[in-house]
Design a protein around this motif. Structure first.
Motif, mmCIF file in Angstrom:
data_model
loop_
_atom_site.group_PDB
_atom_site.id
_atom_site.type_symbol
_atom_site.label_atom_id
_atom_site.label_comp_id
_atom_site.label_asym_id
_atom_site.label_seq_id
_atom_site.Cartn_x
_atom_site.Cartn_y
_atom_site.Cartn_z
ATOM 1 N N ARG A 154 0.865 -1.180 0.000
ATOM 2 C CA ARG A 154 0.000 0.000 0.000
ATOM 3 C C ARG A 154 0.901 1.228 0.000
ATOM 4 O O ARG A 154 1.773 1.376 0.863
ATOM 5 C CB ARG A 154 -0.901 0.004 1.233
ATOM 6 C CG ARG A 154 -1.924 1.130 1.248
ATOM 7 C CD ARG A 154 -2.756 1.065 2.533
ATOM 8 N NE ARG A 154 -3.920 1.931 2.480
ATOM 9 C CZ ARG A 154 -3.928 3.220 2.844
ATOM 10 N NH1 ARG A 154 -2.800 3.787 3.276
ATOM 11 N NH2 ARG A 154 -5.034 3.934 2.782
ATOM 12 N N HIS A 155 0.707 2.122 -0.980
ATOM 13 C CA HIS A 155 1.593 3.268 -1.172
ATOM 14 C C HIS A 155 0.743 4.464 -1.584
ATOM 15 O O HIS A 155 -0.327 4.286 -2.206
ATOM 16 C CB HIS A 155 2.625 2.937 -2.268
ATOM 17 C CG HIS A 155 3.708 3.949 -2.419
ATOM 18 N ND1 HIS A 155 3.564 5.065 -3.228
ATOM 19 C CD2 HIS A 155 4.948 4.030 -1.869
ATOM 20 C CE1 HIS A 155 4.668 5.772 -3.173
ATOM 21 N NE2 HIS A 155 5.534 5.172 -2.364
ATOM 22 N N PRO A 156 1.157 5.683 -1.264
ATOM 23 C CA PRO A 156 0.391 6.855 -1.697
ATOM 24 C C PRO A 156 0.158 6.912 -3.205
ATOM 25 O O PRO A 156 -0.849 7.485 -3.665
ATOM 26 C CB PRO A 156 1.251 8.031 -1.221
ATOM 27 C CG PRO A 156 1.987 7.495 -0.032
ATOM 28 C CD PRO A 156 2.266 6.054 -0.371
ATOM 29 N N ASP A 157 1.067 6.327 -4.004
ATOM 30 C CA ASP A 157 0.881 6.313 -5.461
ATOM 31 C C ASP A 157 -0.143 5.277 -5.903
ATOM 32 O O ASP A 157 -0.624 5.318 -7.038
ATOM 33 C CB ASP A 157 2.205 5.995 -6.160
ATOM 34 C CG ASP A 157 3.202 7.130 -6.050
ATOM 35 O OD1 ASP A 157 2.817 8.211 -5.548
ATOM 36 O OD2 ASP A 157 4.357 6.944 -6.447
ATOM 37 N N GLY A 158 -0.435 4.313 -5.037
ATOM 38 C CA GLY A 158 -1.359 3.246 -5.400
ATOM 39 C C GLY A 158 -0.806 1.888 -5.002
ATOM 40 O O GLY A 158 0.333 1.752 -4.549
ATOM 41 N N ARG A 202 6.778 1.795 -5.268
ATOM 42 C CA ARG A 202 5.691 1.304 -4.421
ATOM 43 C C ARG A 202 6.098 0.111 -3.562
ATOM 44 O O ARG A 202 5.647 -0.007 -2.419
ATOM 45 C CB ARG A 202 4.482 0.938 -5.290
ATOM 46 C CG ARG A 202 3.916 2.106 -6.067
ATOM 47 C CD ARG A 202 2.661 1.729 -6.824
ATOM 48 N NE ARG A 202 2.313 2.711 -7.842
ATOM 49 C CZ ARG A 202 1.201 2.676 -8.570
ATOM 50 N NH1 ARG A 202 0.328 1.699 -8.386
ATOM 51 N NH2 ARG A 202 0.964 3.612 -9.471
ATOM 52 N N HIS A 257 -5.748 -0.353 -1.599
ATOM 53 C CA HIS A 257 -5.694 0.507 -2.775
ATOM 54 C C HIS A 257 -5.890 1.979 -2.424
ATOM 55 O O HIS A 257 -6.563 2.308 -1.435
ATOM 56 C CB HIS A 257 -6.760 0.093 -3.799
ATOM 57 C CG HIS A 257 -6.438 -1.175 -4.510
ATOM 58 N ND1 HIS A 257 -6.486 -2.400 -3.895
ATOM 59 C CD2 HIS A 257 -6.057 -1.422 -5.785
ATOM 60 C CE1 HIS A 257 -6.153 -3.352 -4.754
ATOM 61 N NE2 HIS A 257 -5.883 -2.778 -5.917
ATOM 62 N N ARG A 258 -5.325 2.821 -3.259
ATOM 63 C CA ARG A 258 -5.619 4.247 -3.170
ATOM 64 C C ARG A 258 -6.945 4.483 -3.881
ATOM 65 O O ARG A 258 -7.143 4.055 -5.027
ATOM 66 C CB ARG A 258 -4.525 5.063 -3.855
ATOM 67 C CG ARG A 258 -4.687 6.571 -3.633
ATOM 68 C CD ARG A 258 -3.678 7.353 -4.447
ATOM 69 N NE ARG A 258 -4.064 7.375 -5.858
ATOM 70 C CZ ARG A 258 -3.301 7.886 -6.820
ATOM 71 N NH1 ARG A 258 -2.117 8.391 -6.515
ATOM 72 N NH2 ARG A 258 -3.702 7.878 -8.067
ATOM 73 N N ASP A 261 -9.192 7.412 -5.113
ATOM 74 C CA ASP A 261 -9.254 8.854 -5.349
ATOM 75 C C ASP A 261 -10.641 9.393 -5.017
ATOM 76 O O ASP A 261 -11.665 8.727 -5.245
ATOM 77 C CB ASP A 261 -8.911 9.166 -6.809
ATOM 78 C CG ASP A 261 -7.461 8.830 -7.137
ATOM 79 O OD1 ASP A 261 -6.628 8.845 -6.218
ATOM 80 O OD2 ASP A 261 -7.169 8.564 -8.324
ATOM 81 N N GLU A 296 -9.341 7.609 4.419
ATOM 82 C CA GLU A 296 -7.994 7.096 4.203
ATOM 83 C C GLU A 296 -7.347 6.687 5.520
ATOM 84 O O GLU A 296 -6.669 5.664 5.611
ATOM 85 C CB GLU A 296 -7.135 8.156 3.504
ATOM 86 C CG GLU A 296 -7.456 8.348 2.033
ATOM 87 C CD GLU A 296 -7.168 7.095 1.224
ATOM 88 O OE1 GLU A 296 -6.125 6.446 1.463
ATOM 89 O OE2 GLU A 296 -7.996 6.744 0.366
ATOM 90 N N ARG A 341 -8.689 3.329 6.628
ATOM 91 C CA ARG A 341 -8.086 2.197 5.930
ATOM 92 C C ARG A 341 -6.679 1.918 6.467
ATOM 93 O O ARG A 341 -6.272 0.760 6.610
ATOM 94 C CB ARG A 341 -8.052 2.473 4.424
ATOM 95 C CG ARG A 341 -9.399 2.217 3.751
ATOM 96 C CD ARG A 341 -9.258 2.215 2.247
ATOM 97 N NE ARG A 341 -9.106 3.556 1.723
ATOM 98 C CZ ARG A 341 -10.125 4.357 1.412
ATOM 99 N NH1 ARG A 341 -11.361 3.941 1.598
ATOM 100 N NH2 ARG A 341 -9.920 5.554 0.920
#
Length: 397
Positions: free
Chosen positions: A202-206, A245, A350-351, A353, A360, A363
């Motif tokens: 899990r990463h801020p980019d997705g 990621r 998942h990110r 949007d 957030e 999660r």
């Protein structure tokens, strides 16, 4: 032509059902729209639950799987620059096996043909008639000839876009569906696995996933927006995204290599109820789709085949339909449990949007609890290795 059961589709559901029926002395004919080479090389899922492996062992089809499959006793969860292991063996006493779906299909096809049981490949223009009567019939073209098969039951194992579900009149089925606003960009690369177990990140980019298909091939995924064009993702951009990621250290040092396959998989949850109309029974992707996060699609198809084989075995042994009448209820209990787990894993990792910062943080808190609470980790592990089959569901004859 006449047979007891016509199976439409030679995927894991159809081929497993065919083997289970053959073991009970029930005649069936398997029809497949594609060529044998296509179904034996098409890249699909690669994680088998413990109950799936146990069933393949039981029916004598796990020989090559036991030699070439990769048994994993846990998975890794990476977030906030740290790696955490979920120990399946400690939490459940069970494991998963990484073994590509096309390899399982090869095993199932070879075993059926070696036993002299029919599979018709390259079948065209399949039509299902009389499925709401006691005399169903399947019409199709094969080798340039029009053919008709009378049967007692039709098993629709031909996937989400197949003819089976489309043959049911409008208004009969209730459809439950959720379409996610992202997809998975998947690659196959000629590299050694960078970790000895699957890594979910899990990463801020997705989201990202590091998996494998053998000692020299890796299967890796990146979360991308729905509708993404593969042309916008050259190899270097993919490796950059994976490096960012997945991170490095804690037993993972990403190895790069030639990418020889790229694909996009939309993320969808889909269930139809009931999974039966008259003498037509729906199995696998014809009845339900789960997000790939939980690695459940193939396993759920095999579970459907197990339930239907029991009902058909009971019917032909006793003349009664009561067990077949329970097919939908028995399947859907597992289907909805798997849907809940797959949705939970997807939402947690998942990110998404457009959601509020509050959501957030919720999660993130959920993921933190999974790696800090044995009870929460056990819930993930029990679902991931596979919920046990209900006892008595395979008819012994």
């Amino acid at each position: 032509m006449r047979t007891q059961v016509v199976i439409v589709g030679a995927g894991p559901a159809g081929l497993t059902l065919a083997h289970l029926l053959h073991r009970q002395g029930i005649d069936c004919l398997v029809l497949e729209a594609r060529a044998r080479e296509h179904i034996e090389t098409r890249v699909r899922a690669g994680v088998l639950e413990q109950p799936t492996v146990d069933l393949l062992d039981e029916i004598g089809l796990a020989g090559r799987l036991r030699v070439e499959g990769m048994t994993h006793h846990g998975i890794r969860l990476r977030f906030d620059h740290a790696m955490h292991r979920i120990d399946f063996a400690d939490l459940t006493g069970a494991a998963i096996t990484v073994y590509a779906q096309q390899e399982l299909v090869k095993d199932l096809v070879a075993a059926r043909l070696a036993g002299g049981q029919p599979i018709l490949f390259d079948v065209d223009d399949v039509r299902l008639d009389g499925v709401d009567t006691d005399r169903p019939r399947v019409r199709f073209r094969h080798d340039g000839r029009e053919r008709t098969v009378d049967c007692d039951v039709i098993a629709g194992c031909d996937g989400f876009h197949g003819i089976s579900r489309a043959s049911i009149p409008a208004g009969v089925l209730t459809v439950h569906e959720r379409v996610y606003p992202f997809a998975w960009l998947g690659i196959l690369a000629r590299t050694r696995p960078s970790c000895d177990e699957l890594v979910y990140a899990r990463h801020p980019d997705g989201f990202a996933l590091h998996s494998m298909r053998g000692p020299e091939v890796t299967r890796q995924y990146l979360q991308v927006p729905a509708g993404t064009d593969l042309a916008d993702w050259p190899d270097e951009r993919i490796w950059t995204g994976l490096r960012r990621r997945l991170g490095h250290g804690d037993g993972l040092d990403l190895e790069e290599g030639p990418i020889f396959d790229k694909s996009l998989a939309p993320m969808r949850s889909f269930v139809v109820e009931p999974m039966r109309y008259g003498r037509l029974f729906l199995l696998g992707d014809a009845a339900h789709i789960v997000p790939a996060t939980g690695a459940k699609g193939l396993n759920l198809a095999v579970a459907d085949a197990r339930v239907l084989s029991y009902g058909l075995g009971h019917h032909y042994a006793t003349g009664r339909w009561d067990e077949l009448d329970r097919y939908t209820a028995r399947c859907l209990r597992r289907v909805w449990q798997v849907q809940q787990f797959s949705w939970w894993m997807t939402a947690m990792l998942h990110r998404i949007d457009g959601t509020q910062p509050f959501d957030e943080r919720l999660r993130a808190a959920e993921l933190d609890r999974v790696v800090s609470s044995r009870a929460a980790a056990t819930t993930l592990a029990e679902n991931y290795v596979g919920l046990p089959f209900a006892t008595g569901w395979v008819w012994r004859g």
